[in-house]
Design an enzyme around this catalytic site. Sequence first.
Site, mmCIF file in Angstrom:
data_model
loop_
_atom_site.group_PDB
_atom_site.id
_atom_site.type_symbol
_atom_site.label_atom_id
_atom_site.label_comp_id
_atom_site.label_asym_id
_atom_site.label_seq_id
_atom_site.Cartn_x
_atom_site.Cartn_y
_atom_site.Cartn_z
ATOM 1 N N GLY A 26 -0.716 21.823 -37.711
ATOM 2 C CA GLY A 26 -0.624 20.930 -38.866
ATOM 3 C C GLY A 26 0.561 21.253 -39.759
ATOM 4 O O GLY A 26 0.939 20.469 -40.621
ATOM 5 N N SER A 74 3.510 22.054 -38.359
ATOM 6 C CA SER A 74 4.688 21.732 -37.544
ATOM 7 C C SER A 74 5.644 20.804 -38.256
ATOM 8 O O SER A 74 5.226 19.863 -38.933
ATOM 9 C CB SER A 74 4.266 21.067 -36.239
ATOM 10 O OG SER A 74 3.896 22.031 -35.318
ATOM 11 N N HIS A 76 8.053 17.262 -31.506
ATOM 12 C CA HIS A 76 6.734 17.096 -30.888
ATOM 13 C C HIS A 76 5.760 16.344 -31.803
ATOM 14 O O HIS A 76 4.778 15.796 -31.328
ATOM 15 C CB HIS A 76 6.168 18.442 -30.407
ATOM 16 C CG HIS A 76 5.523 19.278 -31.463
ATOM 17 N ND1 HIS A 76 6.150 20.357 -32.060
ATOM 18 C CD2 HIS A 76 4.309 19.209 -32.030
ATOM 19 C CE1 HIS A 76 5.326 20.899 -32.935
ATOM 20 N NE2 HIS A 76 4.199 20.231 -32.937
ATOM 21 N N ASP A 132 13.215 21.365 -30.698
ATOM 22 C CA ASP A 132 12.074 20.659 -31.280
ATOM 23 C C ASP A 132 12.379 20.153 -32.695
ATOM 24 O O ASP A 132 11.901 20.700 -33.682
ATOM 25 C CB ASP A 132 10.869 21.615 -31.293
ATOM 26 C CG ASP A 132 9.566 20.906 -31.628
ATOM 27 O OD1 ASP A 132 9.552 19.657 -31.661
ATOM 28 O OD2 ASP A 132 8.565 21.609 -31.866
HETATM 29 N N1 ARG Z 1 2.476 23.179 -32.951
HETATM 30 C C1 ARG Z 1 1.842 23.325 -34.217
HETATM 31 C C2 ARG Z 1 1.784 22.009 -34.941
HETATM 32 O O1 ARG Z 1 1.925 20.987 -34.303
HETATM 33 C C3 ARG Z 1 2.486 24.416 -35.021
HETATM 34 C C4 ARG Z 1 2.071 25.705 -34.509
HETATM 35 C C5 ARG Z 1 2.730 26.818 -35.202
HETATM 36 N N2 ARG Z 1 2.079 27.993 -34.760
HETATM 37 C C6 ARG Z 1 2.374 29.205 -35.158
HETATM 38 N N3 ARG Z 1 1.660 30.177 -34.719
HETATM 39 N N4 ARG Z 1 3.370 29.426 -35.991
HETATM 40 O O2 ARG Z 1 1.430 21.925 -36.094
#
Ligand code: ARG
Length: 288
Positions: free
Chosen positions: A231, A233, A83, A136
Amino acid sequence: MRRSVARALIRPLVLVATVASIPLVSAAPAVADSVVVGGFPIDVSQAPWTVALASRDRFGGMRAGQFCGAVAVGRSTVLTAAHCLSEDVLGAPPNRVPDLKVIAGRTDLLSPQGEEIAVRDVRVNPGYDVGTNSGDFAVLTLDGSLPQSAVVPMARAGDPAYGPGTEAMVSGWGDATGGGDYARRLRAARVRVLPDELCARAYPGGPDGTYQAGTMLCAGEAAGGPDGCQGDSGGPLVAAGRLIGLVSWGSGCGQPGLPGVYTRVSEVVRMLEPAVGGRAAGAPDGEA
Ligand code: ARG
């Protein structure tokens, strides 16, 4: 989305209640306590496989262009989240981001420490499902080589490190409070692998994703607290010296009953194995 709205609504109420009774200083911790608690600064030498995915062209120079995490699994092979390379995030397909790079060996994003290495090839998992968030991950090939000491081995299927209760560490430059406080220096949090049922119950299907035990890994603390956040991810979840997860998604950050969801790295291994068996680096066809 749904969560950030809820938080935005809840926070002013919390502040008002606190201000009325207790000195103001305690207001900030009261809010922060519901999110990435137990996160702490580390030096990159403590988790040298943690690299930043960056593009100054796309994200500006304020944080050296960092927008996601990534992890070195080979001297010129880096994993991140699929993503992170979506048009939603980049505003363009990855092959239209000429300055896409990884920053390695650097604790403070704004320091000149370590090195910046261009990304030569991007392979987004063709099986990535935006609806559930399953699969992902993406595999990046670098233009140069990282030191071998920066490479972390991937845990394959059946590795005991995937077992619930295993202590693991997540690291990255993401939001350190859940309130949009993006870290300039690398941070880490200690979490543990949680039973799949916990995430299956928390995420039966919704706007944030659907938990799928085969391709995802559930981690955090049942009571909330330490967690990855926006951030982070694509960054690493490492247990017993082996990579078990990539930061993928969750509802909010560190909320009780809403653990972090990670890409299960054994799935990545399964997909990479034919390539690794043949020739890991310098894969012949340059797509994208
Ligand atoms: N989707 C988020 C990103 O793009 C990461 C989120 C992770 N969230 C969590 N609660 N562990 O950085």
